[in-house]
Write a protein that holds these residues in place. Structure first.
Motif, short mmCIF file in Angstrom:
data_model
loop_
_atom_site.label_atom_id
_atom_site.label_comp_id
_atom_site.label_asym_id
_atom_site.label_seq_id
_atom_site.Cartn_x
_atom_site.Cartn_y
_atom_site.Cartn_z
N GLY A 258 0.85 -1.18 0.00
CA GLY A 258 0.00 0.00 0.00
C GLY A 258 0.88 1.23 0.00
O GLY A 258 1.80 1.33 0.82
N THR A 259 0.60 2.16 -0.91
CA THR A 259 1.44 3.35 -1.07
C THR A 259 0.67 4.61 -0.70
O THR A 259 -0.52 4.72 -0.98
CB THR A 259 1.95 3.42 -2.52
N ARG A 285 -13.96 1.03 -4.01
CA ARG A 285 -12.59 1.50 -3.74
C ARG A 285 -12.55 3.02 -3.79
O ARG A 285 -13.17 3.65 -4.65
CB ARG A 285 -11.60 0.92 -4.76
N VAL A 287 -9.81 6.63 -2.91
CA VAL A 287 -8.54 7.16 -2.39
C VAL A 287 -8.89 8.27 -1.41
O VAL A 287 -9.96 8.90 -1.52
CB VAL A 287 -7.56 7.65 -3.48
N THR A 302 -2.98 2.37 -2.22
CA THR A 302 -3.03 1.34 -3.24
C THR A 302 -3.08 -0.03 -2.57
O THR A 302 -2.91 -0.15 -1.35
CB THR A 302 -1.79 1.42 -4.15
N ASP A 303 -3.31 -1.06 -3.35
CA ASP A 303 -3.37 -2.43 -2.84
C ASP A 303 -2.84 -3.34 -3.94
O ASP A 303 -3.57 -3.73 -4.84
CB ASP A 303 -4.83 -2.77 -2.49
N GLU A 304 -1.52 -3.61 -3.91
CA GLU A 304 -0.87 -4.33 -5.00
C GLU A 304 -0.19 -5.58 -4.46
O GLU A 304 0.52 -5.51 -3.44
CB GLU A 304 0.23 -3.44 -5.63
N GLU A 320 1.94 3.36 -9.09
CA GLU A 320 1.11 3.67 -7.92
C GLU A 320 0.99 5.18 -7.74
O GLU A 320 -0.09 5.69 -7.42
CB GLU A 320 1.70 3.03 -6.66
N PHE A 323 -1.39 6.51 -10.32
CA PHE A 323 -2.78 6.14 -10.00
C PHE A 323 -3.36 7.05 -8.92
O PHE A 323 -4.49 7.55 -9.04
CB PHE A 323 -2.81 4.67 -9.55
N LEU A 324 -2.59 7.30 -7.87
CA LEU A 324 -3.10 8.13 -6.77
C LEU A 324 -3.35 9.56 -7.25
O LEU A 324 -4.40 10.15 -6.95
CB LEU A 324 -2.11 8.12 -5.59
#
Ligand SMILES: Cc1cc2nc3c(=O)[nH]c(=O)nc-3n(C[C@H](O)[C@H](O)[C@H](O)COP(=O)(O)OP(=O)(O)OC[C@H]3O[C@@H](n4cnc5c(N)ncnc54)[C@H](O)[C@@H]3O)c2cc1C
Length: 516
Positions: A258-259, A285, A287, A302-304, A320, A323-324
């Motif tokens: 998670g970032t 989901r 943010v 995140t969830d990778e 990541e 994406f954020l």
């Protein structure tokens, strides 16, 4: 049973003395390996039930996942959405215990606002609203008063903008607002739990690595001196999070990364609420842009899937970060860019491998497992539920030992700094900065009175609201052994590398002065 807490102060001298005592032998009921929130929680539970407890941490308190969280004390809403009612209820109950009894000084009620923008259709808005009402029902069923966590509500566009000034205005219909708990800092929670355990007689030993761990013994190495000793104990608990399979090879983990990104609060107009933005194309989901101490906003999450060797400090990927930024920008008037990012961090969730499924769907519940070697591993869960995890673990250990099982006491034990802890003393209004009070609660007076070095109320560097007295206290009472412990765990100055650079010389000077 230890009824009255002893000293909660952790420092280098206490550490050295307790290592000498261990080397001389003597009975230990429980060895806990790992000084994150889970291990610290187990140590507190065991010591407060009267067990002679030793906690060893290879690096520093909260060195691992426990300092990379979103710092939320969750009510478990997302588990409710996926039908995991037991997990959701446990979260809500533990949140209530933390916010009303054990650590209210470290947690505040944080409004979370989902802006109703054209990109959030009526269907999504209705789903979010239903979820928030279910969250209220959870809070009520956990007996957490609305005075502690206000009820969910819908607000108009003006209030939405007051809560989150950076929100996009075109087409803004208002916002849905719910409350959850927010820690001033996750690593501070771990330190408070570990120190409270030390007050009940636990030995809390950082820079001590455990190898060749069995159900009744381990080889301990003091990584500062290289000295080793073999410890024997009635039971051994492995609380090493994403490293659990290295201590006990029968464990199977599937870490997920998670970032988070760190911004100046000014970049988002100094929000008072967490901006909560649905991920396009998903109804479950989001943010979050979370206002934090030190004038920052932290954006996650995140969830990778993160297979392969576990790094000491996980690193966010470029994807990541993109994406954020892209997701939060769907709700902002002015786009955030990489130039606004002041820091970034990632953590690995210690999820148990169930053999299939996306990491986002893997069980978030904890497990207490006994391996063929007799080691008891506790893994999974989350910060919010650390106390229940610890209770399950110590109950398991005591039942396996046979005989009477003394009752768990931690639901009623205030952590150091919380109202009701014996170390707390009131401070006249205005005697300490609000930021110091928010980090130290009832110990603020002790922080000021124990300072010996000059200019205790001066900030450690310009524009950073951590005082020199707090740096001193980190070394004299909170077990920091060097400047890195202070910058990266006792304070979170280090989440912004440029801030760490500015504060480092002053922190090193204080650490050296106290060592001399
Ligand atoms: C990105 C992210 C966000 C999260 N957000 C939240 C949130 O907002 N709220 C929430 O409730 N939960 C949250 N969680 C979950 C929570 O952070 C974790 O479940 C929890 O911190 C795990 O703690 P732990 O003590 O089990 O592991 P860790 O904190 O990793 O501790 C394990 C410790 O063991 C030590 N160790 C390893 N090997 C040895 C050895 N051989 N000898 C001695 N010591 C050893 C390590 O140095 C480490 O300090 C989040 C997790 C992630 C990844």
């Amino acid at each position: 049973m230890t009824e009255r807490p002893g000293t909660t102060a952790l420092d280098a001298r206490r550490r050295a003395g307790e290592l000498d005592t261990l080397a001389a032998g003597g009975p230990v009921d429980l060895l806990v390996v790992g000084g994150g929130v889970t291990g610290a929680g187990v140590a507190l539970d065991a010591a407060s039930r009267g067990l002679r407890t030793v906690l060893v941490e290879a690096r520093d308190l909260a060195f691992g996942t426990s300092r990379w969280s979103s710092k939320l004390v969750h009510g478990g809403l997302r588990y409710l959405a996926s039908g995991r009612i037991g997990v959701a209820r446990e979260s809500a109950v533990e949140r209530g215990i933390l916010m009303t009894r054990t650590a209210p000084h470290l947690i505040r009620a944080l409004p979370q606002a989902v802006p109703l923008l054209p990109s959030v259709g009526r269907g999504t808005a209705a789903l979010v609203h239903t979820g928030f009402l279910a969250g209220d029902a959870l809070r009520w069923s956990a007996r957490t008063p609305a005075a502690v966590l206000p009820r969910a509500r819908r607000v108009g566009p003006d209030t939405a903008q007051r809560l989150v000034p950076a929100v996009r205005t075109a087409g803004l219909r208002g916002a849905l607002v719910a409350h959850d708990g927010q820690l001033v800092d996750d690593a501070r929670l771990v330190t408070a739990i570990a120190r409270t355990a030390a007050g009940y007689g636990a030995s809390v030993l950082t820079r001590v690595r455990a190898d060749r761990v069995t159900g009744t013994s381990a080889e301990l190495t003091d990584t500062l001196t290289g000295r080793s000793l073999t410890i024997t104990a009635g039971a051994v608990v492995n609380a090493t999070g994403v490293w659990a399979d290295q201590v006990d090879e029968s464990i199977r983990l599937r870490p997920s990364r998670g970032t988070h990104l760190v911004f100046d609060a000014a970049a988002l107009g100094h929000p008072r609420a967490a901006l909560t933005v649905p991920v396009p194309g998903s109804t479950s989901r989001f943010v979050f842009a979370l206002p934090q101490q030190l004038g920052r906003v932290v954006l996650g999450l995140t969830d990778e899937d993160a297979p392969g060797p576990v790094p000491d400090e996980p690193v966010p990927t470029e994807q990541e970060i993109d994406f954020l930024l892209a997701t939060v920008n769907t709700a902002l008037e002015r786009r955030l860019t990489r130039a606004d990012v002041r820091g970034a961090f990632a953590g690995l969730r210690p999820l148990i491998d169930t053999g299939d499924g996306d990491t986002a769907d893997l069980s978030r519940r904890h497990a207490v497992l006994r391996s063929p070697s007799g080691v008891v591993t506790v893994v999974g869960g989350k910060l919010t539920t650390y106390r229940a995890m610890a209770q399950d673990t110590v109950d398991f250990v005591l039942r396996a030992r046979g005989g009477a099982v003394p009752p768990c006491r931690t639901a009623r034990l205030p952590l150091v700094g919380a109202p009701g802890h014996p170390d707390g003393r009131p401070l006249p209004d205005g005697a300490a900065p609000a930021s110091l009070l928010a980090r130290h609660g009832g110990e603020a007076r002790a922080v000021l009175e124990s300072a010996r070095l000059p200019r205790p109320l001066e900030p450690v560097a310009e524009g950073i609201d951590v005082t020199r007295a707090e740096i001193e206290y980190a070394v004299t009472h909170e077990g920091a052994l060097d400047a890195a412990d202070v910058l990266h765990r006792r304070t979170r100055i280090g989440l912004v590398p440029a801030d760490a650079d500015r504060a480092r010389a002053a922190v090193e000077e204080i650490v050296d002065a106290l060592a001399g």
